[in-house]
Design an enzyme around this catalytic site. Structure first.
Site: not given
Length: 356
Positions: A94, A125, A208
């Site tokens: 992402h 992911d 992230s």
């Protein structure tokens, strides 16, 4: 679409702190004030453990932070971890989104470097990008053993939260083996992720793809999302973040670097397409099978289109999300029982799970 892909949670900011306190209780034998030697000894016994822990933190940060990079896409900002000395960097799918070219700032480069997408695997992911030019001094991270991660371990989260590069937060491993779902809105992949490491270390936007590190300087996970609290209207649930375990990171990254794609996902599947079915009160009651893959696990077990799955092993199935979570917690090759409704009658079938 396989039933193991469903949206539920979106990564948002969470904030936590671990406060270490020492309480010294001393009794009195006789009278009078403590001597200078007694005061020094008392201070030493209180402060030395804290100094040791502080030294451990500083050593880990010095060792690992050079392996954590900032990744700038056209619209999004995230973090990554240097995977090898050839310029491969692992991050979240992402973070890279649909883009192919990125600007990467490393600890050893004064100016951003150009990197290109090798492969993105949204189902887990994870993604790998590669620097066009490998700068001198690029330092790969050391990845730990996910099986040795224990609840209560002190961990540090490293990345670029809110664009603040080379930031570090700390917390503990709160739980292991969590299954969570990531929202598909605002750039999320919609993946359901199993065997996640839960941590109290703050994971904010921009973290992230960074590194969750133990005090041995090993990356034990890739911080990916933080929980939201429905009672706060979807606001942050403080102190609840999740990281993809190092074992899955290595499994996916090694395949991408070696073959340019992921062929062994490590994710269980039934070989069906399904949708959520509701009752007369519009309450979800199961996952209706829309299509069965010919020769797949469900097909071999006699499950047909129109059947409504209500249980997978010991896990209740009320909708697509719960089915995806049950599959994410399982492993390919495992034999389990699928309970389903067909024309108002409950049936059970023994299924050997396939791979997504």
């Amino acid at each position: 679409m396989d039933a193991s892909r469903a949206p539920a949670l979106r990564a948002v900011a969470s904030l936590s702190a671990l406060v270490c306190c020492a309480l010294l209780v001393s009794g009195c034998t006789g009278s009078g004030s403590p001597t200078r030697t007694e005061v020094a000894t008392t201070r030493s016994s209180v402060h030395m453990p804290n100094n040791d822990l502080e030294h451990d933190y500083q050593k880990v940060i010095k060792d690992v932070l050079p392996s954590v990079v900032q990744i700038q896409a056209a619209r999004d900002l995230g973090s990554g971890v240097v995977y090898d000395d050839r310029g491969h960097i692992v991050t979240n799918a992402h973070v890279v989104g649909d883009e192919k070219i990125f600007q990467v700032t490393t600890a050893s480069s004064k100016d951003p470097l150009t990197a290109r997408l090798v492969y993105s695997f949204p189902d887990q992911d994870l993604a790998v990008i590669k620097l066009d030019r490998v700068p001198r001094g690029l330092k790969p991270a050391r990845f730990g053993d996910s099986e040795k991660v224990e609840v209560g371990q002190i961990v540090l989260a490293m990345g670029s939260p809110l664009g603040l590069s080379s930031s570090v937060t700390q917390g503990i491993v709160s739980a292991t083996g969590r299954t969570v779902s990531e929202g598909s809105q605002d750039g999320g992949t919609g993946a359901t992720l199993g065997n996640m490491v839960q941590t109290s270390a703050a994971i904010n936007p921009g973290n992230s793809g960074g590194a969750l590190v133990n005090l041995d300087g090993q990356v034990i996970g890739i911080p990916t999302l933080a929980a939201t609290d429905p009672q706060l209207g979807g606001g942050a649930a403080a102190g609840i973040g999740f990281a993809i375990p190092a074992s899955m990171v290595r499994t996916v990254a090694d395949q991408i670097i070696r073959t340019g794609k992921v062929t062994n996902t490590g994710r269980a599947a039934l070989g069906i397409t399904a949708r959520t079915v509701v009752d007369d009160s519009f309450q979800p009651v199961g996952a209706a099978v829309v299509e069965v893959q010919s020769g797949g696990p469900a097909d071999k077990a006699g499950i047909e289109s129109g059947d409504v799955i209500t249980r997978l092993g010991d896990a209740d199935v009320t909708d697509l999300t719960s089915l995806a979570e049950a599959l994410a917690a399982a492993k390919p090759g495992r034999r389990t029982t699928v309970t389903f409704d067909r024309d108002g009658t409950e049936h059970k079938a023994e299924v050997t799970l396939g791979e997504q």
